[in-house]
Structures are given as C-alpha cells and as structure tokens.
Design an enzyme around this catalytic site. Structure first.
Site, mmCIF file in Angstrom:
data_model
loop_
_atom_site.group_PDB
_atom_site.id
_atom_site.type_symbol
_atom_site.label_atom_id
_atom_site.label_comp_id
_atom_site.label_asym_id
_atom_site.label_seq_id
_atom_site.Cartn_x
_atom_site.Cartn_y
_atom_site.Cartn_z
ATOM 1 N N LYS E 111 28.372 53.250 -11.034
ATOM 2 C CA LYS E 111 27.843 52.883 -9.722
ATOM 3 C C LYS E 111 27.151 54.124 -9.189
ATOM 4 O O LYS E 111 27.804 55.112 -8.847
ATOM 5 C CB LYS E 111 28.946 52.446 -8.754
ATOM 6 C CG LYS E 111 28.406 52.217 -7.336
ATOM 7 C CD LYS E 111 29.472 51.902 -6.304
ATOM 8 C CE LYS E 111 28.861 51.900 -4.910
ATOM 9 N NZ LYS E 111 29.848 51.607 -3.840
ATOM 10 N N GLY E 172 31.478 51.328 5.161
ATOM 11 C CA GLY E 172 32.634 51.382 6.045
ATOM 12 C C GLY E 172 32.365 50.977 7.480
ATOM 13 O O GLY E 172 33.269 51.017 8.317
ATOM 14 N N ALA E 198 28.391 47.421 0.483
ATOM 15 C CA ALA E 198 28.526 48.194 1.724
ATOM 16 C C ALA E 198 28.195 47.378 2.968
ATOM 17 O O ALA E 198 27.208 46.639 3.002
ATOM 18 C CB ALA E 198 27.654 49.448 1.706
ATOM 19 N N GLY E 199 29.047 47.531 3.980
ATOM 20 C CA GLY E 199 28.814 46.916 5.274
ATOM 21 C C GLY E 199 29.649 45.689 5.556
ATOM 22 O O GLY E 199 29.855 45.320 6.714
ATOM 23 N N ALA E 220 35.025 47.686 -0.294
ATOM 24 C CA ALA E 220 36.254 48.466 -0.404
ATOM 25 C C ALA E 220 36.968 48.472 0.942
ATOM 26 O O ALA E 220 37.993 47.805 1.120
ATOM 27 C CB ALA E 220 35.941 49.890 -0.854
#
Lengths: 270, 66, 270, 66, 270, 270, 66, 66
Positions: E111, E172, E198-199, E220
C-alpha cells in the site's frame, strides 16, 4: 469596517422587480428581526445596511420591554413594523397576542408563531392552522412561521394567509436550508409569496433560498448575533438580491461532465 | 383591592381604571397594550374600564423580536 | 429586464476591502470569462453588469478567431485582459501559448490551463506544475487553473504563482463546489490569493466560495450561457460581494437546536 | 515554396517573410501572434524573418475564452 | 445472480461476485487497517467480525514496534498482510520502505503512501507517481493511496498499479466521502479496481463508496477507534456487501415528485 | 454486546438486538412493501432475500385486486401482514379502510396513510392526527406514515401510536433522506420506535436512517422496482443491519483534519 | 567502532555483522528488515555483511498500520 | 332492485344479502371485506344483512401495497 449610512441601493436591477406582499409593494425582499442586537446603535446600522423595509418586533411586559428608544430608531429608519407572536404555544395565546399587537402598533399585520417544542422552537401545525384561520377571519394580514411541510403550507395559503414562511432550520441554529427539496415543493404548491424564515446562517443560505423560488427571506440572529452585524446585514442584502436575480436569469443546467467555455475550433498545433 | 398585574399581586384603590394603571406602569413607553382577564382592552376604553378585585391584567410594551 | 450601464457600485462596503492580485489592486473580486456569450452586445452588457475588472481571452488561428470587435468591446469596458492556455495538454504547449499570448496581448499575466482529460477537462497536475515553474521563471504572473488537491495547490504557490485557482467542479458543469472541505483546506495551506475557478452554476455557489475564504471567483459559462447573461452577471456581482462581506462579518455558529431571537423574559401569561 | 500555415499547406514566394504572411492572413485583427516551427516570432522580428520550405507557421489572433 | 429460496442468509449472494485484485481472488471487499486498536484481543475480534482477508501493517524501528504477537494474531486469522509506506514523504523513502517490507513480510504487495502534508496527511501526487513507477518496474503489486483527482488516478493506472485507492476524506477524519462526483469520475476513467481509502466514518459511508462503483473499501480508524471496534467491524462488513449488492441491483431513478407504490386502480369510494 | 470468536457470520451480532414493535419482537428491522413487484415470483424471492418479517398490503375492489396467490406467497414466507390505508385523503376514509382491513386480514395493525397532495403523496398532518386518535381509541396498533415534522411526530406518539414513520422523501422518489437533521430531532423527541418510511433509493440511504437512530426502515419501490429486486432486497437487509450495528458501535468523531492510523513513533530515517 | 543504529549512536566491536546486530536488537521479532546506509540488506546477506565505522543502520520490525 | 356495487350500478333480486353478493363477486379471494353505505359489515353479519334499493356497497380484497 463600517457601512456609511448613505450607502446607495445596491443596484438598479432589483428595483425593476418589486415585491408585493399583503397588498403593499416593497423594494427590499429582506425582512429583518430586531432580536439579539448588541446595542441600539448596532441595530440601526444593521437595519440601514440591510436595506430592509419590514422589521419584526414583539410585545412583553412593560417591566421587561426595551424602552421606547428602539421604536424611535425604527421609525427613524422608516421601516414598517411587523409584530410577532413569539413565545405563544396555543392558538388562543397567539390570537390574543396578535390583537394586543394590533392595539399597540396600530397594524393588522402579524408574523404568526405558535411554538410546539421549547428546545427546537418548531411550529405546531395544528395550533398554527387554528390561529391562522381565526386571524384571517378577523381581518389580519397573516404571515405564518411554519415548518417545511408542503401540505401545511398549502393549507395556510388556502386559509387566506398573505404569505407562507417556511423554516430552513430551527430558529437561531444557523444551519441554513436543511431541506431545499421541501422548499421547492412548497414553491410549487402555493400561489402566495413564500418567505424563507429561520435557520439562515450566512449569505449563501439566503441566496439559495431565493434561487429555490422564495420571494423573500426573514432573518434575525444571522445578522444581529454576527461578529459584525452591520457587515453581515450588507452581506445579506447582496445575497438576497443576487439570489433573486439568479432565479430570474435562468441558470445553466447541471452536467455530470464538462463543457468547454473556450472554443476548441481553431486550436493551433504547437 | 387585590389584582394581579403582569403576574404579580398588586394593591389598587377601589375604582382604579386601566388608564390609571397604565399611566402608573408604562413610563417611557408610548405604544402599550392591555389584556384584562384574557381579553384585549382597547386604548379607547382604558378610561372607562374600572378594575375589580381578582382581575388579572397584563400591561405590555414593544421590545425586540425575531 | 435590463441593467443600466451607469449602475453604481453595489455598496460602499466592498470598496473598503481591495483585492490585491499580481501586485495590482482590484475593486471587483469577480473574474469573468468571455467564452459562450450569444452576442458581443450580450457580452458587453454582462461585463458591465458584473463589475469585473479582469476578463479571460484566448488565442486561436486567425481564420477561427472572432474579429477585432470583441477586443474593442473589452477595451471600451476598461477591463484588463487575462489570456488563457485553454486546450493545451502538455507543459510545452502551454508555455508556448503563454508566450504567444504575451506577444499578442502585451501582458505577462496568464491563466494557465493544462488539461489532462478531454471529457472532464480536468487539469493534469504534473504538466501544470512543470508549466507553472517554467512560466514563473520566465517572469510571467501565473494564475493556474488546478484541481482541488491542497498539496498541488501549495506546490503551485511555492513555485511562485501569483494565485491558485482550484475548481469547484468541471468546467461548464454548473455543479457548484463539489468539495467545500478541500477548498477550505487549500485556503489554510497557501498564502497567495485563492480564486475559485470552474463549476459555478448560480449565485449561491459564488457566495459559498467567498465564505470558504476564497479571495475571488472566476466564471464564464454560468453567466454567458444563462438565459439572461446580463441578469446573471449582476447576480454574480452581488453574490461575490455578499459572500465576501459574510466571510468578514463573522457568521454565527451552527447549533443543533434552536436559540430564541425574541427575548422570553417578560412573556405575558395570556 | 511549400510551407504549412495554420495546419494547411500553403504556397509562398521565395523570400516571403512572416510580416508578409501576417499582412495577408490577419485582416481585421490587430493583436496577432506568430509561432514558427514551435517557437515564438516576436512582432519586432516579423520583417526580417524569412520563411523556408517546410516551415510550419501558426498565425493566431484573439478570441473569446473562459 | 440468484438466491436459492432456502438460503437463510443473503450474504450468500455476495460470494457469487468475487473480487479479483493483483491476480488473486478475494471473497471480502473490505480491507482493514490494524492501527489504532485498543488491544490485540480487540483487533482479533474486529478482524474476524469484519470478514476481511487483507489487512495493512507497517514497519517501525524494533524498539517501537509491537512485539510479534500481532503477527501471530493476524496469521491465526488467516489474512493476507499488506505492508504500507505510511510516514514517507518522498518517492525515495517510499520505494526503500516498500523494499524493506518485501524483505520483512515476504510479499511484493504494497500500500503505497507518500504524504505531502503533515496536518492533512494528504498524498503528494508528484512523489506518488514517481514511487509508483519505480515499484511497478521493480515487480511490486502497487496499491497507491491517492487523492480524488481523476487525472492522477488514471496516470497511476496507466503506470501499471494493480488498483487505485482514492480518499474519501483525510485519514482518520471520519468525514466520509467529501466528493462522490470525483469518485464516480475515477470509476469512469480507470479500468483497474478502485478501492475507497481513508475518510470512512460509519457504515453508510462504506455503502456509498460501493454504490459509486468502488470495488472495495479500506478503512482502519473507523473500526479500531470506534467505541465498539468489533461491532463496527461487523457493521462495515454488512455495509460493504450491501453497497456492492445495491450497485449490482440497479437502483430506481431519482424523481422530484412521488410515484405510488400501492396501485390506485380499484380504489374504493368510501 | 459481544461476538464469540468462532462466530462465522457477523449477522449473529444483530440477533442480540431484537426489535420490539407493537408488543411483538422481531429479528428483522426491515419492513417491506409489496407494491410494484414485476411478478409474484420476484416478490417472493425479494421477501426471502430481505429477511423481512412484516410486509404491507392494501385493499382494493375485488375486480382490481390481485388474486389470492399473493397472500399464499406471503403466508408461505411466514411474514406478518400490515395493511395500509394508501389512497385515503381524509380521516374518515382512513378509519373506515383500517376497519375493513381488520375484517379482511384479521389484524388490528395498520400502516396509517392519509394523503394531502396527489403529486407528492405527502401526508396531511391534520387528517392524520385525527385518524390516528380514532384508531388508537378503537384498539388499533397504529403505525402512521408522517412527514418529517418533529412536532407532528411527537403528537402522534402522545396519541398512543405504536411507532412513528417519518418520510425520508416522497414515496417512490428514491431521493433518500432529504433532511437527516429532522429525523435526528424526531428520534430525540419521541420515545416510541421510529421507522423511516418512504424515499429510500439505495442501501446507503437505509444505513443512514439506522445511523440517525431509527429503529427500522420501511421501503417498497426501492426493492420492487429495482432492476434486480432480489439483489436489492439482500442489499437492504445488509444495509439495515450494518446501519443498526454502526449506530450501536459508537462511531469516531468527525475531524476537520487528519489523524494518523499508523503510529509515527519509531519512524525510520531512510 | 561508532555506528548509528535506529537514530542513535552505538558502539560495536570491529567486524560486527548485520546478523549480529539483528540478533542483539530484535528480541521477540521474527520478521525483521535492515537498511544500511539507505539500502536494503537482504536477510541472505546479513551474515556476510560487516559494518564499518560511521555506518547508519535501521533495524525495523512489523507494527500496526492503517 | 338497483344498488351500487364497487362504483357501478347493479341489479339485484329483492332480499339479496351481502353474503350472496360476496359469493357472486369474490371468486378466488379468501379475505374479503365489505362496506355498506360507509360502514363496515362484519363477516359474521353477511348472512343476515339484506340489501335495500339504493344501497352503496364496496366489496374489497387484498392486493399489493407499499
């Protein structure tokens, strides 16, 4: 920054599009509430910068009421007074308050508010419709503050209200127009003027209201509690006029992809 | 006699009128409205409207509003 | 409806807040593109109604170019010309086009466009950065049309561009500002002026751009292809000024619930 | 001689200059720019810039743009 | 696709739609990051509840690295490891980190992250493209974390990346998908798998990503820092499957007004 | 809540969270309307894939009504029937229709609809409140389809309705939830179950409804008129479960900027 | 001799190898990777890779990541 | 005699009952409901409920609904 009180009317374009409400013709489509201003001087500067011709006022017990100075200021600004029934929770209270306001202010115009919840200050449609019917029958020019329910709005218009004033969001929330689709539906369902009332936080909210087809905007907190009330008043004046002009200009359609604004024909091979 | 004015008990002389009460209460206010026992008392009736024991009166004046 | 050409500057408030770009000071924060207008007369009326002081133009092969009349109109309006590099797909083409424009228009200002996709007309950040660097080194005042990527915007500013011009949405799409969060981030990351370019469809879009902290707005299609270009031009003028004033006025905070604008103290018991 | 002007083949006399070409092509246009073989020819050089067989010339003028 | 009438769990519908990435076939379209979990036990419960088959890990100095227990947990869960290059700011650092990860984890999948700003952790497209090209040439299966710029996404695909992983919002931030239009454009412009990275803050964000045409979702923080990571992991599993099924099912068109779902024919007169 | 580590399917997490409505306990929080399905077989497959336990039906004149086969299908699926009063425009019609439905279906549950506008099919709050009061007094379990006005919703709850069913958007419009703020306010103002009814177009809409605090979702068109009703039914099942789990999991807060998910401590200097 | 390991000065014996350094540093870590002066040292070369004064070494191990 | 059934005029024999009308109309429908002149006729009363000239009857059956 300051706005000179001799500030000219923003443009000649708006005056070609008068606003007829309750049988009277207005130049400005911005209605201003007087509550929340830090001082009378700030209020006067805001009223003048906004260009408003119609401002809301209330009735309270004499001990709690501001002294006559506020009315002197509003008279000096040459604006029409629009009494409200803020704080009423039943049709009976609202009707009585409207009649008291007629005595005090010598006007049969009323911004009709009948609140159904203390936290959100949202209107109660059942009490509102009841009060609106009584006041229309009593000869009032009724401007009801209502939710954004199109069916309630049409019922208010059918009762003979001079306009319907749906909310964008709760009073003083500054959340703007939470449901543009509902406002557009209201515009389709009623023939009387539609005035977006409550929820406006900034200029683009007011412009959007006009673009959705509203005939005017009523706001108080957004101006009176802004860091610079006079500057925000001037901003709202521009936004309402800009939004109105845009609604009349016929906007371009939305496209998923692009359309060149510069011609591609004659593009050189470099 | 005992009446309630703007939510508080008040002692008025027999024969007190709305006009008298307004004069006493509304210093500095031009545009005043009066409710007596849940009804409006038009300005034109203030002089001839006498109060009775137990009456509930609201004397209201303009203030800022949204 | 019409806008008189002698239409005064909308308010005294805006002139207290000049717009410095490329070392020059402007009164208007609205940049207007000339492409798409139905006629030269419509273009002139729109330019005047918009109050713009800076308009974009392009270069094409003489056979395809409009005759000199357009320049005569723009000269008569007293606006500054801003050549673009529309249609260029590589840094090399864009740099050469900018240099040809400098010859033709006698200006070292350039709206730098390097397109990376023909359908969306989105900029290619790699070629754009390359071209920007070459043109800055060559003494140009570079105003790059870029995406809404904050990192690319900061790189452009770091290269010495006079401003960054992020898009709201694809050129001519009228979709408004698809990602206000990105525009707000760009405003935080760069110190040069930020001009919202492309995507504007109506007045509230332009007002929002200014409220997000942009220093100006550049648009073409929204005005030139509106049903009434002149009316929309006046609308955009108001919207940009209103949005700018609102940004400076300090808006009220957003609240989940309500805050009364009419005082509750002294509420009668009716 | 054979050159390419604005994407099309053109026959010019030997010794033809950029100035001559512009005069012939740019009727009605005041602010014209010329590219020769991928480079700019400044207006100040038009007179003395003669064209050669195979040259590629672009004669450009202002138009509306976004 | 079909669901046998005796099928008690509609998740069975998803297995008929495998996800091919980097030449491997996965059942789950949810990629899970391991960072931020309150404990290894919480991480294991979340991994299992999520149904993920591909989880991201990182390299740090041995003193700061979690002990081997984490890898034992992930091995026990039978998931494939996907090393990231988090924290790298240049192509050089990212390429070296990818090579170190190949040594440590024995995988050539990576990644790829090259960060251009410390506050927003947004990718730097220039360094990212440079690193992607080097790693593709070096035989890596490159999954680049990129912004939502469609042109950059296509360049990454053209370089030979196994997928593109545009952001919905900053890492995040939990802001969801700030620009659905850009994600839809990316889906149109590239032929490789698109993974929203992301987001994501909650389940509806993940479902929307899939409805926009994404092939998978990587998240995550939304799970590991939720009050109940395991519950949110199960939520995300459902959301990704639901969103994928919805994308395949062919949604109804949007209509401004209503369309009755109950037949009006045969309505009685009561 | 906990999920045993050996639990292979996270749907197991949902069964620990039963849905109590009208005194009965349901496993599924998805209510399905039967109108609009292309065939009985498609309907049955959709009902099974959705996992619903409660489906709406209507009454029409025998000549226009579907033959008994539909009821046979629904009986075979083991779902509870919920008659509606679709098409009624007055309280009187709606009350009579509910009583006829009680005769026909042998249930005192009713989805109460009283329509105030033929184009938008929006409910009429005045007639709705009147009908709700009569039916509650008559012993019905009343599930009223209402607008998104929080005050009307609370009045319905105060009358004794078993739940309130606010709309997301007009019936069959597929516009999703036009006013999430209003739905969140309703959730705060009433203690009875809130079921999002009407407007759902795709899976993420249903997930959002649950995340806003709704206890269930009722939809018909989104499934029955999808290109693949069965696939969309499975999608909605996942979306409702995912949204419910997310609401319980406690989502991460929204942040304007980023928060790293990979630890930065121990980052090597490469 | 003086080398830099994971950002800090370290004193190693002459002839110290990467393998030795890893053994000393990576207790509890199975999958370790080593960078020496900006390049990767494959596990297969750890034994025969001796360190020199001034070398910069990074000894890395797996951790959680997003 | 003349009655209105489901919006259309119908000729029924004197003494016709709701039960008879339902039997004649509701082929294939198990769960039927009947409204007579704006009120519900419970199934239990169908047999003994006779129709009169001018009655308005609605015979309803289940169908799909949203």
């Amino acid at each position: 920054m300051t706005v000179t009180e001799t500030d000219p009317v923003p443009t000649g374009t708006a005056v070609t599009d008068p606003f007829v409400l309750g049988g009277r013709t207005f130049t400005s489509r911005l209605l201003l509430g007087t509550g929340g201003a830090p001082s009378l001087e700030a209020l006067e500067r805001a009223v003048r910068a906004s260009g408003t011709e119609l401002v809301t006022v209330a009735l309270r017990r004499v001990e709690a009421a501001s002294d006559g100075a506020m009315l002197a200021v509003l008279d000096r600004c040459g604006v029409q007074l629009l009494p409200n029934t803020a704080g009423c929770a039943t049709a009976r209270e609202a009707v009585l308050t409207a009649r008291l306001a007629r005595e005090a202010f010598g006007t049969d115009w009323v911004k009709l508010e009948v609140i159904g919840d203390e936290d959100t200050l949202l209107p109660d449609p059942v009490e509102l419709l009841d009060a609106a019917e009584q006041l229309v029958d009593d000869g009032f020019t009724v401007l009801p503050y209502t939710g954004d329910d199109p069916v309630v709005a049409r019922r208010l218009a059918d009762l003979g209200c001079a306009a319907v004033m749906p909310l964008g969001a709760p009073i003083g929330s500054g959340l703007g127009i939470r449901n543009p689709h509902a406002i557009a539906l209201i515009r389709e369902l009623v023939d009387v003027p539609v005035i977006l009332d409550a929820g406006i936080g900034t200029a683009s909210d007011a412009a959007l209201a006009m673009e959705l087809g509203c005939d005017g905007v009523l706001l108080a907190t957004a101006v009176t509690r802004a860091r610079e009330p006079e500057t925000m008043a001037a901003a709202m004046r521009h936004a309402v006029e800009g939004g109105r002009l845009a609604a009349r200009a016929g906007r371009i359609p939305r496209r998923f992809s692009a359309r060149a604004s510069t011609q591609m024909q004659g593009l050189p091979e470099l | 006699m005992q009446v309630t004015v703007n939510g508080e008990a008040a002692e008025l002389a027999e024969g007190a009128t709305v006009a008298g009460l307004v004069a006493q209460r509304s210093a500095g206010h031009s545009r005043v409205a009066v409710a007596l026992n849940g009804g409006v008392v038009p300005r034109s009736s203030w002089e001839r409207t006498t109060l009775s024991p137990g009456d509930t009166v609201e004397v209201l004046a303009p203030t800022a509003g949204g």
